[in-house]
Design a protein around this motif. Structure first.
Motif, mmCIF file in Angstrom:
data_model
loop_
_atom_site.group_PDB
_atom_site.id
_atom_site.type_symbol
_atom_site.label_atom_id
_atom_site.label_comp_id
_atom_site.label_asym_id
_atom_site.label_seq_id
_atom_site.Cartn_x
_atom_site.Cartn_y
_atom_site.Cartn_z
ATOM 1 N N TYR B 45 -10.470 38.185 7.658
ATOM 2 C CA TYR B 45 -9.519 37.084 7.553
ATOM 3 C C TYR B 45 -10.216 35.744 7.612
ATOM 4 N N SER B 46 -11.414 35.717 8.174
ATOM 5 C CA SER B 46 -12.098 34.437 8.221
ATOM 6 C C SER B 46 -13.583 34.669 8.355
ATOM 7 N N SER B 49 -15.610 34.809 12.581
ATOM 8 C CA SER B 49 -14.780 35.800 13.218
ATOM 9 C C SER B 49 -15.315 36.394 14.482
ATOM 10 N N LYS B 50 -14.419 37.114 15.146
ATOM 11 C CA LYS B 50 -14.755 37.657 16.442
ATOM 12 C C LYS B 50 -15.214 39.099 16.331
ATOM 13 N N ASN B 51 -14.531 39.901 15.517
ATOM 14 C CA ASN B 51 -14.826 41.325 15.651
ATOM 15 C C ASN B 51 -16.002 41.763 14.790
ATOM 16 N N GLU B 54 -15.866 42.193 10.921
ATOM 17 C CA GLU B 54 -15.882 40.957 10.154
ATOM 18 C C GLU B 54 -17.264 40.316 10.178
ATOM 19 N N GLU B 334 -11.318 43.618 19.099
ATOM 20 C CA GLU B 334 -11.774 42.255 19.235
ATOM 21 C C GLU B 334 -12.856 42.044 20.275
#
Lengths: 279, 555
Positions: B45-46, B49-51, B54, B334
């Motif tokens: 999604y971006s 990112s955090k996870n 990604e 996450e």
């Protein structure tokens, strides 16, 4: 300042459950009034933290003047605040409770800092106080809260304990939202409102976890989770809450036909405002 | 799907975000003979990112690829567009591909790729991965871009959502003649996700899934695999071996009572394979229909009590198939704390399908209640493990943010491809180790080495667990394949209590060696070791305790 507080007229709200709960609180305070040791233990292990948290949210000045509506049979909040050097005026509409509270204040040696009056909360004047505490079980809550926020002077703080979780079952939930000019925090079941905001529409910040189902609202501010903006939960976007899972479960929202599930903690951090007139 | 069209591969496609947690690589032939490597990055999604999944994508972009295909969903173009603009801003050569345009047209949108192309200054193509529309156009453009001048956009500003939405408006316009989706499917979507009747329906769905896994698995075994393998293939093998190998230890090891050419083939193919097929059939239905994210949303409140988010349910469910993809799938979670909690829960108390097949074979014949008892213990242990880990591990509590896809009726061909991929994987990687393990057991047994081993482990196996000495061998083998802790118990004439104990020990016992290596790679070697130690200790502790408790009641 105009205020709108709406209450759920859910069946059972303020009905049998509410009655039972109020009675349970009453007998608990009775027990506290009768057994000073127990009351002190309870105050230390539980109540003091609660009040200290509220106090820090209220940003009270030194030796503040505090009004507490619904002080109760054992005025824990008033005592704790008084021990921190504040001057407290406690009111309650139950004559017995006032009697008992006065006795306890005297016994604690705090009668110079705490006054207890037999008064009704619906016609209070909050002008002279730095902060006003409104108890969890005051009745009728919407009238009292409205009255408070109308008379609160600029820079003063209103701390209202709002039922959540099981309490909501007993007392019905209190829904309210607030205009953008008003600074407020919500921590779990407490809401804090600063007086003097020009266009404060209502009391509580409306967050996604409290939006009524099937009502459309607009996002005011997200919480910085990196997926929210790409999924369409951005400032100004219309959002509809489609479903909410019980006991702290996820909130399901619809943005432009796209469905997103948010955990309660995330939803609580997304501020919204009611959509204006349907256009 | 676009990736599969371009490379001719069949990478897994599911109807929920976060299916791809690792990049897939494939070759695409170019017009003038050369070939290009196409990499399918995990959905994201971006770029901030955090996870972990990604981050894989971010790292891929950092490796400065020759060309970035930014795939937009025509139904909601702004999400992908924002990413693509971000990539352009970082100076990557980008071609935009607007996918699912057929669906967008059905919903009443007109897609104008030319206008968007003029606005952003890079090629914009329209495709439909499902029908193959526009794929040739994409190939041509890739050819052109890779061999000739790359589409370098003018340096862009850091994108913001306002411009992105504006550009999305340039691309897509409502025409008004919108064809509504079937109201029944919309109604069903609503029903599945509201607490009432969503919760009861979820229970029904889980019950049906279990029923299909067990029922179809048993049917496959009874009516197809047993006649085929045990009654047809094995006698041929046996007589073949008997005609070549003279009677003796070697022959016993090969085709004797526990020979690796008899049991070593019969067990994996008739006890495990049927459940591999039925489980992945059900799982791919759940994945492709888009039900799993709904389940995650429903269960989020309960998972929050364990310090997890609803998203944690997906790796757990995958774990009932195989622990390795399950641990990989924790990348979509996450926080590291949540990843570690879920991975440990999987290692401790989620039996993989091979082990489940063995349980069914071992226990269902003794009593269905023993089987249910083992699964109740599995779930109880999961909850306990979650609670304990929630207390031990530090870190922020995760919050759920999950897109709920539309419900789709899965396409049978896609499901069959997935089931076949998993069955093939099992046949390749699962059968041979089991055969070797059975061979080892037969060797130990036939040569009398069992007596020596038995003497050393006697206090633990016989004294504490109340199992025969021979049960020591499966415990040794369990480190290679989880089902090997259970399968050899089959023919030992155990009592119901002993079966139960054996199953409980097998359930908690060490994760297999492949899982340990994935754990070490995804986390740290020390964590793999801690999990190894804890699960082994838990297995013996629980096994011994439960034996004692139950035998108290049975007196």
């Amino acid at each position: 300042m105009s205020v709108q507080v709406t209450h759920d007229k859910t069946p059972g709200a303020n009905g049998i459950l509410g009655n039972l709960f109020t009675r349970a609180v009453g007998s608990f305070e009775h027990a506290c009034a009768a057994h000073a040791g127990f009351a002190r233990w309870y105050e230390k292990s539980f109540y003091r933290d609660v009040v200290e948290r509220e106090e820090s949210m209220a940003e009270l000045p030194q030796q503040a003047h505090v009004l507490h509506i619904g002080a109760g049979r054992y005025p824990f909040t008033a005592l704790i605040l008084a021990r921190k050097g504040h001057k407290v005026m406690g009111i309650d509409h139950d004559a017995d409770a006032v009697e008992s509270a006065r006795r306890i204040v005297r016994a604690e040696g705090l009668d110079s800092c705490v006054k207890i009056l037999h008064r009704d909360g619906t016609d209070v004047d909050c002008r002279d106080y730095d902060a006003v505490w409104v108890s969890f079980h005051v009745h009728p809550r919407d009238v009292i809260l409205e009255r408070c926020s109308q008379t609160l002077s600029e820079g003063s703080t209103l701390i209202a304990r709002i039922p959540s979780g099981l309490g909501r079952l007993a007392y019905g939930s209190c829904k309210a939202d607030i205009g953008e000019g008003c600074r407020c925090d919500s921590f779990k079941s407490v809401l804090v409102v600063k007086g003097g905001a020009a266009d404060a529409e209502a009391l509580a910040p409306l967050t996604l976890d409290r939006v009524p189902i099937d009502q459309e609202v607009h996002v005011v501010e997200g919480n910085g989770h990196p997926h929210l903006e790409p999924l369409g939960i951005r400032a100004g976007k219309p959002v509809r809450v489609c479903a909410r899972m019980p006991v702290g479960g996820a909130v399901l929202v619809d943005i432009d036909g796209r469905k997103v599930a948010l955990g309660t903690e995330i939803a609580r951090c997304v501020r919204c405002r009611r959509s204006m007139a349907v256009d | 799907m676009l990736f599969n069209r371009l490379t001719g591969l069949s990478a897994g496609v599911s109807n929920y975000p976060g299916t791809t947690v690792e990049f897939a690589e494939g070759q695409m032939t170019l017009e003038h003979g050369g070939s290009a490597t196409v990499i399918d990055a995990p959905g994201t999604y971006s770029l901030q990112s955090k996870n972990e999944a990604e981050r894989v994508t971010t790292r891929l972009l950092d490796s400065s690829p020759d060309l970035v295909l930014g795939v937009l969903d025509a139904l909601r173009p702004e999400t992908g567009l924002y990413l693509a603009l971000d990539a352009m801003n970082r100076g990557h050569p980008v071609i935009l591909v607007v996918n699912r345009i057929d669906l967008a047209r059905e919903r009443g949108y007109a897609i104008d790729v030319k206008a968007l192309s003029d606005a952003v200054g890079v090629p914009v193509l329209a495709t439909s991965g499902a029908s193959g529309l526009g794929i040739d156009d994409v190939r041509r453009n890739i050819n052109h871009a890779v061999s000739g001048e790359r589409p370098r956009p003018a340096r862009m500003d850091i994108p913001n959502w306002e411009t992105t939405e504006c550009l999305a408006g340039v691309l897509r316009r409502e025409t008004g003649n919108r064809r509504h989706r079937g109201t029944t499917s919309e109604r069903l979507e609503d029903l599945l996700i509201r607490p009432w009747p969503g919760f009861p329906l979820a229970l029904v769905a889980v019950a049906i899934s279990l029923g299909i896994v067990v029922g179809v698995g048993m049917g496959l075994r009874q009516y197809i695999l047993l006649p085929l393998i045990r009654d047809t293939l094995l006698p041929i093998v046996a007589s073949g071996v008997q005609s070549v190998v003279s009677p003796g230890v070697l022959r016993e090891i090969m085709v004797g009572e526990y020979g690796f050419l008899t049991k070593g083939i019969e067990w994996p193919l008739t006890l495990v394979l049927p459940y591999v097929v039925s489980f992945y059939f059900v799982l791919s239905f759940l994945e492709d229909s888009g039900y799993l994210p709904r389940l995650a949303a429903l269960i989020d409140g309960m998972m929050a009590r364990l310090g997890l988010s609803g998203a944690g349910i997906m790796p757990l469910l995958l774990g009932y198939g195989c622990g390795i993809p399950a641990i990989m799938a924790t990348r979509t979670l996450e926080t590291r704390r949540e990843r570690l909690t879920v991975a440990s829960m999987i290692c401790l108390a989620v039996p993989c399908i091979a082990q489940t097949g063995a349980f069914i074979a071992l226990l269902a014949e003794a009593s269905i209640f023993v089987l249910l008892g083992v699964f109740a213990i599995s779930i109880g242990a999961l909850i306990m493990a979650g609670m304990v880990l929630g207390k031990i591990l530090r870190g922020t509590k995760p919050g759920l943010v999950m897109e709920i896809p539309e419900l789709l009726l899965p396409r049978v061909s896609v499901m069959l491809t997935k089931v076949w991929a998993r069955a093939k994987h099992y046949l390749m990687d699962g059968v041979v180790p089991v055969m070797l393990g059975v061979a080892f057991a037969a060797l130990v047994h036939e040569t009398g080495a069992i007596d020596v081993v038995g003497r050393y482990v006697q206090p633990l196996v016989t004294g504490w667990l109340g199992l025969p000495e021979r049960a020591a061998v499966p415990l040794l083998l369990g480190i290679f394949r989880r089902e090997l802790t259970v399968l050899p118990l089959l023919d030992m004439d155990l009592t119901a209590l002993q079966l139960f104990t054996g199953a409980v020990v097998g359930l908690f016992y060490v994760p297999c060696i492949a899982m340990l290596s994935v754990l070490a790679k995804e986390f740290r070697a020390s964590i793999a070791l801690i999990i190894l130690g804890t699960t082994t200790a838990m297995a013996f502790l629980m096994g011994g305790l439960l034996t004692r408790i139950i035998s108290l009641f049975m007196m």
